[in-house]
Design a protein around this motif. Structure first.
Motif, PDB file in Angstrom:
ATOM      1  N   GLU A 230      28.344  44.528  60.583  1.00 12.94           N
ATOM      2  CA  GLU A 230      29.472  45.335  61.054  1.00 12.94           C
ATOM      3  C   GLU A 230      29.683  45.151  62.563  1.00 12.94           C
ATOM      4  O   GLU A 230      30.813  45.113  63.041  1.00 12.94           O
ATOM      5  CB  GLU A 230      29.187  46.808  60.715  1.00 12.94           C
ATOM      6  N   THR A 231      28.578  45.009  63.294  1.00 14.20           N
ATOM      7  CA  THR A 231      28.690  44.796  64.743  1.00 14.20           C
ATOM      8  C   THR A 231      29.178  43.375  65.037  1.00 14.20           C
ATOM      9  O   THR A 231      30.044  43.172  65.886  1.00 14.20           O
ATOM     10  CB  THR A 231      27.327  45.047  65.432  1.00 14.20           C
ATOM     11  N   MET A 232      28.656  42.395  64.312  1.00 17.60           N
ATOM     12  CA  MET A 232      29.027  41.001  64.584  1.00 17.60           C
ATOM     13  C   MET A 232      30.492  40.714  64.289  1.00 17.60           C
ATOM     14  O   MET A 232      31.118  39.892  64.938  1.00 17.60           O
ATOM     15  CB  MET A 232      28.146  40.065  63.755  1.00 17.60           C
ATOM     16  N   ARG A 233      31.032  41.411  63.303  1.00 19.81           N
ATOM     17  CA  ARG A 233      32.423  41.130  62.913  1.00 19.81           C
ATOM     18  C   ARG A 233      33.400  41.462  64.034  1.00 19.81           C
ATOM     19  O   ARG A 233      34.532  40.972  64.052  1.00 19.81           O
ATOM     20  CB  ARG A 233      32.801  41.901  61.646  1.00 19.81           C
ATOM     21  N   LEU A 234      32.976  42.293  64.991  1.00 20.37           N
ATOM     22  CA  LEU A 234      33.863  42.699  66.078  1.00 20.37           C
ATOM     23  C   LEU A 234      34.259  41.506  66.937  1.00 20.37           C
ATOM     24  O   LEU A 234      35.345  41.471  67.502  1.00 20.37           O
ATOM     25  CB  LEU A 234      33.200  43.777  66.940  1.00 20.37           C
ATOM     26  N   THR A 235      33.355  40.511  67.029  1.00 24.27           N
ATOM     27  CA  THR A 235      33.641  39.375  67.908  1.00 24.27           C
ATOM     28  C   THR A 235      33.668  38.039  67.176  1.00 24.27           C
ATOM     29  O   THR A 235      34.276  37.091  67.660  1.00 24.27           O
ATOM     30  CB  THR A 235      32.573  39.267  69.021  1.00 24.27           C
ATOM     31  N   ASP A 236      33.006  37.921  66.040  1.00 31.40           N
ATOM     32  CA  ASP A 236      32.906  36.605  65.388  1.00 31.40           C
ATOM     33  C   ASP A 236      34.229  36.175  64.759  1.00 31.40           C
ATOM     34  O   ASP A 236      34.952  36.994  64.220  1.00 31.40           O
ATOM     35  CB  ASP A 236      31.819  36.637  64.303  1.00 31.40           C
ATOM     36  N   GLU A 237      34.495  34.880  64.853  1.00 34.36           N
ATOM     37  CA  GLU A 237      35.577  34.277  64.072  1.00 34.36           C
ATOM     38  C   GLU A 237      35.096  34.210  62.635  1.00 34.36           C
ATOM     39  O   GLU A 237      33.917  33.962  62.393  1.00 34.36           O
ATOM     40  CB  GLU A 237      35.807  32.833  64.547  1.00 34.36           C
ATOM     41  N   TRP A 238      35.973  34.367  61.675  1.00 32.09           N
ATOM     42  CA  TRP A 238      35.572  34.210  60.271  1.00 32.09           C
ATOM     43  C   TRP A 238      35.441  32.726  59.960  1.00 32.09           C
ATOM     44  O   TRP A 238      36.339  31.947  60.246  1.00 32.09           O
ATOM     45  CB  TRP A 238      36.603  34.853  59.338  1.00 32.09           C
ATOM     46  N   ASP A 239      34.331  32.321  59.371  1.00 28.56           N
ATOM     47  CA  ASP A 239      34.205  30.934  58.924  1.00 28.56           C
ATOM     48  C   ASP A 239      35.184  30.733  57.760  1.00 28.56           C
ATOM     49  O   ASP A 239      35.249  31.587  56.873  1.00 28.56           O
ATOM     50  CB  ASP A 239      32.759  30.680  58.461  1.00 28.56           C
ATOM     51  N   PRO A 240      35.931  29.621  57.749  1.00 28.46           N
ATOM     52  CA  PRO A 240      36.960  29.449  56.713  1.00 28.46           C
ATOM     53  C   PRO A 240      36.399  29.450  55.281  1.00 28.46           C
ATOM     54  O   PRO A 240      37.102  29.831  54.346  1.00 28.46           O
ATOM     55  CB  PRO A 240      37.585  28.087  57.026  1.00 28.46           C
ATOM     56  N   CYS A 241      35.161  29.017  55.102  1.00 29.75           N
ATOM     57  CA  CYS A 241      34.561  28.980  53.758  1.00 29.75           C
ATOM     58  C   CYS A 241      33.681  30.201  53.486  1.00 29.75           C
ATOM     59  O   CYS A 241      33.635  30.695  52.363  1.00 29.75           O
ATOM     60  CB  CYS A 241      33.694  27.735  53.572  1.00 29.75           C
ATOM     61  N   HIS A 242      32.951  30.657  54.501  1.00 31.51           N
ATOM     62  CA  HIS A 242      31.868  31.635  54.267  1.00 31.51           C
ATOM     63  C   HIS A 242      32.130  33.031  54.801  1.00 31.51           C
ATOM     64  O   HIS A 242      31.299  33.914  54.606  1.00 31.51           O
ATOM     65  CB  HIS A 242      30.573  31.158  54.942  1.00 31.51           C
ATOM     66  N   THR A 263      17.432  32.644  51.778  1.00 25.62           N
ATOM     67  CA  THR A 263      18.215  33.824  51.410  1.00 25.62           C
ATOM     68  C   THR A 263      19.303  34.075  52.462  1.00 25.62           C
ATOM     69  O   THR A 263      19.100  33.795  53.652  1.00 25.62           O
ATOM     70  CB  THR A 263      17.314  35.066  51.284  1.00 25.62           C
ATOM     71  N   PHE A 264      20.411  34.593  51.990  1.00 21.22           N
ATOM     72  CA  PHE A 264      21.595  34.746  52.835  1.00 21.22           C
ATOM     73  C   PHE A 264      22.293  36.074  52.557  1.00 21.22           C
ATOM     74  O   PHE A 264      22.170  36.624  51.456  1.00 21.22           O
ATOM     75  CB  PHE A 264      22.611  33.632  52.521  1.00 21.22           C
ATOM     76  N   ILE A 265      23.053  36.544  53.553  1.00 22.48           N
ATOM     77  CA  ILE A 265      23.933  37.694  53.341  1.00 22.48           C
ATOM     78  C   ILE A 265      25.275  37.334  53.986  1.00 22.48           C
ATOM     79  O   ILE A 265      25.303  36.723  55.051  1.00 22.48           O
ATOM     80  CB  ILE A 265      23.334  38.998  53.943  1.00 22.48           C
ATOM     81  N   GLN A 266      26.366  37.633  53.300  1.00 27.52           N
ATOM     82  CA  GLN A 266      27.653  37.288  53.876  1.00 27.52           C
ATOM     83  C   GLN A 266      28.674  38.382  53.671  1.00 27.52           C
ATOM     84  O   GLN A 266      28.663  39.073  52.648  1.00 27.52           O
ATOM     85  CB  GLN A 266      28.157  35.931  53.365  1.00 27.52           C
ATOM     86  N   LEU A 267      29.521  38.528  54.690  1.00 28.40           N
ATOM     87  CA  LEU A 267      30.594  39.523  54.664  1.00 28.40           C
ATOM     88  C   LEU A 267      31.921  38.782  54.570  1.00 28.40           C
ATOM     89  O   LEU A 267      32.185  37.870  55.361  1.00 28.40           O
ATOM     90  CB  LEU A 267      30.529  40.341  55.964  1.00 28.40           C
ATOM     91  N   LEU A 268      32.712  39.157  53.570  1.00 24.29           N
ATOM     92  CA  LEU A 268      34.063  38.605  53.443  1.00 24.29           C
ATOM     93  C   LEU A 268      35.026  39.767  53.668  1.00 24.29           C
ATOM     94  O   LEU A 268      34.947  40.777  52.962  1.00 24.29           O
ATOM     95  CB  LEU A 268      34.289  38.022  52.037  1.00 24.29           C
TER      96      LEU A 268
END
Ligand code: 1HN
Length: 350
Positions: A230-242, A263-268
């Protein structure tokens, strides 16, 4: 005439193959095309297990056998392309484990590494190498290879989690050992939360050595993971695939949290429409929040919370998120493939 000559050649080859077969030999030229393929040719097929569909069966198993009698009461998620092989991809095992209130799953250890991803219920525990952790939905929990582990449910509701194990990898090497603990429960030698405080707080013991191959943090709580996204989404660009995709790491080495399973976690974000992607690691996904769909090799799989789906190696796929923000957990053999220099991905030619 040509037919007669061809028949003669074919007969003498068949005769030859039979004779060398007696010496445990076989002609490579008859099988080579299947052994060395231009690209991955997996028996694994795309598949989806909707939690609403499988939950009644999981609960029915609860009435048929106790966790103690079964040792582990699990319904294996079998890839429909590999029925009877107890695997969800060619290299990985997955299953849904149920533990009812008041039950215990007795202590044992094995050379296979296990992960748990909590699907339903709150407050059942797993104890690993002398420390107990209470589990909540979305928590990612590690049982390292050869670590003693037992589970119990002191809460008042059933708990279900997804088990992921590297069973087929260990099978490939014929390196499997296991043993039972002498009692059902191992003694606890550290307070709950010790590992997270000691290794998962941006700190390490001053003389910490690289040592163990799995992360000493054995519960990555969902609450912390979710807050980080939730914090990272404030500044990160969305990766086009992930979208926004992170890997779980071992804080001692910076490598993946386990030696055989990444192992991975991803927010769309709501309404995300991904671009096509493929990679050589077949990926098992669990939806934690939101709803969406994944088109895999042209077939659409619509999923929601607690659903599990698998994307085979090198299958072209596209993720879409529908209502609300979506969170997907994933695990694959990427860590092994990368160590061996085998891993490939493609965003373009798919
Ligand atoms: C196992 O030890 C567990 O400890 C779960 O919960 C699933 C599947 C095959 C072999 C061992 C557990 C397993 C397993």
């Amino acid at each position: 005439m040509a037919d007669a000559i061809n028949q003669k050649i074919s007969n003498s080859r068949a005769d030859f193959y039979e004779r060398i077969g007696e010496q445990s030999m076989a002609p490579l030229w008859e099988v080579m095309r299947g052994l060395v393929t231009p690209e991955p040719d997996s028996p694994c097929v795309p598949a989806l297990w909707r939690y609403n569909d499988i939950r009644p069966h999981i609960m029915e198993a609860g009435a048929l056998i106790t966790a103690k009698e079964a040792e582990r009461r699990v319904l294996v998620l079998e890839n429909p392309g590999m029925v009877g092989q107890s695997r969800i991809t060619r290299s990985l095992y997955a299953g849904m484990q149920l533990i009812l209130p008041g039950e215990i799953a007795p202590g044992h250890r094995h050379t296979q590494t296990a992960l748990r991803f909590v699907i339903e219920g709150s407050g059942a525990y797993t104890a690993v190498d002398g420390e107990k952790t209470l589990m909540q939905p979305g928590d990612f929990v590690i049982t390292p290879q050869w670590g003693w582990h037992d589970h119990g449910n002191d809460s008042d509701a059933p708990m279900v989690w997804l088990d992921g194990l590297d069973i087929p990898i260990v099978q490939l090497f014929d390196a499997g050992f296991s043993e039972h603990y002498e009692t059902n429960k191992q003694p606890l030698t550290r307070p709950e939360g010790d590992a997270l405080a000691r290794y998962g707080s941006g700190l390490l013991p001053v003389d910490q050595e690289m040592g163990a191959v799995s992360s000493p943090v054995f519960n990555y709580p969902y609450a912390r993971t979710r807050e980080a996204l939730e914090t990272m989404r404030l500044t990160d660009e969305w990766d086009p695939c992930h979208g926004l995709k992170m890997k779980y790491v071992n804080p001692v080495t910076g490598d993946y949290a386990m030696p055989t399973m990444a192992t991975f976690i991803q927010l769309l974000p709501k309404g995300f429409e991904g671009k096509p992607y493929r990679s050589t690691d077949g990926m098992v996904h669990v939806c934690v929040e939101g709803t969406g769909e994944t088109e895999i090799d042209g077939k659409v799989f619509a999923w929601g919370p607690r659903d599990t789906f698998v994307v085979p190696s090198w299958a072209r796929h596209v993720h879409k998120a529908n209502s609300g923000d979506t969170v997907l957990f994933g695990f694959s053999d990427r860590v092994v493939q990368q160590k061996l220099g085998l891993w490939r991905e493609s965003r373009e030619d798919c």
